[in-house]
Design a protein around this motif. Structure first.
Motif, short mmCIF file in Angstrom:
data_model
loop_
_atom_site.label_atom_id
_atom_site.label_comp_id
_atom_site.label_asym_id
_atom_site.label_seq_id
_atom_site.Cartn_x
_atom_site.Cartn_y
_atom_site.Cartn_z
N ALA A 34 0.85 -1.19 0.00
CA ALA A 34 0.00 0.00 0.00
C ALA A 34 0.88 1.24 0.00
CB ALA A 34 -0.91 -0.01 1.23
N GLN A 35 0.59 2.17 -0.88
CA GLN A 35 1.45 3.34 -1.04
C GLN A 35 1.25 4.35 0.08
OE1 GLN A 35 1.24 5.06 -4.91
NE2 GLN A 35 2.84 6.57 -4.53
N GLN A 36 2.33 4.66 0.79
CA GLN A 36 2.36 5.70 1.83
C GLN A 36 3.73 6.36 1.75
OE1 GLN A 36 1.23 4.28 5.73
NE2 GLN A 36 -0.55 3.17 4.96
N ALA A 37 3.82 7.42 0.98
CA ALA A 37 5.11 8.04 0.67
C ALA A 37 5.86 8.51 1.91
CB ALA A 37 4.90 9.21 -0.29
N ASN A 38 5.12 8.86 2.98
CA ASN A 38 5.77 9.38 4.18
C ASN A 38 6.12 8.28 5.18
OD1 ASN A 38 3.16 8.74 4.81
ND2 ASN A 38 2.84 10.47 6.20
N GLN A 39 5.87 7.03 4.82
CA GLN A 39 6.18 5.91 5.71
C GLN A 39 6.67 4.73 4.87
OE1 GLN A 39 2.91 4.12 7.94
NE2 GLN A 39 4.16 4.02 9.79
N PRO A 40 7.96 4.70 4.52
CA PRO A 40 8.49 3.64 3.66
C PRO A 40 8.24 2.24 4.23
CG PRO A 40 10.10 5.39 3.96
CD PRO A 40 8.99 5.66 4.93
N PHE A 41 8.06 1.30 3.32
CA PHE A 41 7.85 -0.10 3.68
C PHE A 41 9.17 -0.84 3.47
CE2 PHE A 41 6.54 -4.47 3.24
CZ PHE A 41 5.40 -4.59 4.03
N LYS A 42 9.60 -1.61 4.48
CA LYS A 42 10.86 -2.32 4.40
C LYS A 42 10.67 -3.79 4.74
CE LYS A 42 13.70 1.70 5.73
NZ LYS A 42 14.69 2.24 6.69
N VAL A 43 11.30 -4.64 3.95
CA VAL A 43 11.32 -6.08 4.22
C VAL A 43 12.75 -6.45 4.62
CG1 VAL A 43 10.93 -8.39 3.30
CG2 VAL A 43 9.51 -6.49 2.52
N MET A 44 12.90 -6.99 5.81
CA MET A 44 14.22 -7.41 6.28
C MET A 44 14.38 -8.90 6.06
SD MET A 44 15.15 -4.44 7.30
CE MET A 44 16.76 -4.93 7.94
N VAL A 45 15.48 -9.27 5.41
CA VAL A 45 15.81 -10.68 5.17
C VAL A 45 17.24 -10.89 5.67
CG1 VAL A 45 16.02 -12.54 3.48
CG2 VAL A 45 14.33 -10.72 3.13
N ASN A 46 17.35 -11.39 6.90
CA ASN A 46 18.67 -11.51 7.53
C ASN A 46 19.37 -10.14 7.50
OD1 ASN A 46 18.19 -14.27 7.98
ND2 ASN A 46 18.94 -14.79 5.94
N SER A 47 20.51 -10.04 6.81
CA SER A 47 21.24 -8.77 6.79
C SER A 47 20.85 -7.89 5.61
CB SER A 47 22.75 -9.06 6.73
OG SER A 47 23.08 -9.78 5.55
N MET A 48 19.90 -8.35 4.78
CA MET A 48 19.52 -7.58 3.59
C MET A 48 18.22 -6.82 3.86
SD MET A 48 18.87 -8.96 -0.30
CE MET A 48 17.13 -9.32 -0.04
N GLU A 49 18.13 -5.63 3.27
CA GLU A 49 16.95 -4.79 3.44
C GLU A 49 16.40 -4.42 2.07
OE1 GLU A 49 16.64 -0.13 4.22
OE2 GLU A 49 17.20 -1.21 6.06
N VAL A 50 15.07 -4.62 1.91
CA VAL A 50 14.38 -4.20 0.69
C VAL A 50 13.45 -3.05 1.07
CG1 VAL A 50 12.85 -4.88 -1.19
CG2 VAL A 50 14.47 -6.55 -0.23
#
Length: 384
Positions: A228-244
């Motif tokens: 869901a688009q929320q420009a003022n609150q980025p969405f992050k997926v953490m996978v071990n040491s990697m961040e999307v």
């Protein structure tokens, strides 16, 4: 749309009459992967194969001769001639289309085909998961259950998915974890409206409300995200040491422990992948590949339809080894793979419905390759 329906009907007629070109076959597969419940597909299959038992398969279709006559081959390293196209049938009220191809070559194997073995068949995976609440309570979820979960956090389960309400009254930072077993998958709608499809043997840890400057979730296994688009609150997926990190997009992350790489594939929008000091910005149709052994992060073009086909009920392979295919099969059918020999290095392409019973999948792999299989309990034994 009538024009689109007419086109799909045409492609299906070309397929069943053994006159489709390679490009038409690829177009048909891509459409099925993106529209698995399309009414035109359903109607055509019901009409064309009316009266067939639900578990029956069509006769084998060898398109080598057709391809030889109507296709001008591309460079050899890019083309794998079709050897086997089969199993367009209706299973459980839905279309099950399966076909495979491989590099041609002689086979001198004399093993008894799997189809002639007497085995206890293994059914495919289904919608099932376990929800772990903040206090450690676990709740079993499946396709049929309907329930309201949680006190101040409004959560509903219905039709194989879990939905979090956006207006909970508890502002404390609490985390829930949704876990799918091998042989399971589940769909989740987060409090911000982001939709997540979890593949088998996967888990997602997430807050019951996104109250900070970032929306952060933690993934193990494989998930497809429509953020869901929320420009003022980025969405992050953490996978071990990697961040999307994303703002509003659709993408797939595959991060199984038994795979050599962690793959982030962008379908639409834009994502930024970070690992250590490495930072990569993806465009639609690109994939970030993190080598788990040396933590090298690279970007390459992606076969998006292949990568997201799992959420639409298909295995789709493109130049994949048997070992890589069997890892996917093991997770979906909840079986173990035992090798008595080194598996063939042949590269496979094509698609198989994830609704087939295990024997149907293995029969297709046997017919298209050099290895044979034996099923004992929940073990697939790979034979010469």
């Amino acid at each position: 749309m009538p024009q689109e329906t007419s086109r799909i009907t045409y492609l299906l007629q070309r397929y069943t009459s053994k006159t489709c070109t390679r490009r038409e076959l690829e177009e048909l597969l891509a459409y099925i992967a993106a529209h698995p419940e399309d009414a035109a597909l359903q109607h055509f299959m019901e009409t064309a194969y009316q009266g067939l038992p639900a578990d029956s398969a069509l006769p084998e279709v060898d398109l080598d001769h057709v391809y030889h006559n109507i296709i001008t081959p591309a460079p050899a390293k890019r083309i794998f001639p079709i050897r086997y196209v089969a199993a367009a049938a209706i299973i459980a009220g839905a279309i099950a289309l399966a076909f495979l191809w491989r590099r041609p070559g002689p086979s001198t194997q004399t093993n008894i085909p799997l189809a002639q073995q007497t085995i206890n068949n293994i059914t495919p995976g289904a919608n099932k998961a376990v929800l772990t609440l903040a206090d450690g309570t676990t709740i079993t979820l499946d396709s049929s259950g309907r329930q309201v979960i949680g006190g101040n956090t409004h959560i509903t389960q219905q039709n194989g998915q879990l939905v979090y309400g956006a207006n909970g009254t508890d502002n404390r930072l609490q985390y829930h974890t949704l876990s799918t077993p091998r042989g399971g998958q589940f769909k989740l709608t987060l409090p911000d409206g982001t939709r997540v499809w979890l593949n088998s043997a996967s888990s997602l840890r997430y807050p019951t409300a996104f109250t900070g400057k970032d929306r952060i979730v933690e993934l193990q296994g494989q998930g497809y995200f429509e953020v869901a688009q929320q420009a003022n609150q980025p969405f992050k997926v953490m996978v071990n040491s990697m961040e999307v990190q994303v703002l509003g997009t659709s993408f797939d992350v595959m991060a199984y422990g038994d795979e050599a790489t962690v793959n982030t594939t962008l379908v639409a929008g834009s994502v930024q992948v970070k690992e250590g000091n490495a930072l990569r910005l993806l465009q639609p149709g690109q994939q970030a590949v993190l080598d788990q052994a040396n933590h090298a992060l690279t970007v390459q073009a992606a076969d998006v339809q292949k990568i997201i086909a799992w959420k639409n009920g298909l295995f789709v392979f493109n130049n994949m080894t048997l070992a890589a295919i069997l890892r996917e099969v093991a997770r979906w059918y909840d079986v173990d793979i035992v090798y008595t020999v080194t598996p063939s290095a042949e590269l496979y392409g094509g698609g198989i419905s994830r609704n087939l019973q295990l024997s149907g999948v293995l029969n297709l792999l046997e017919a298209s390759g050099f290895n044979h299989f034996k099923v004992e309990g929940r073990k697939i034994i790979v034979l010469p």
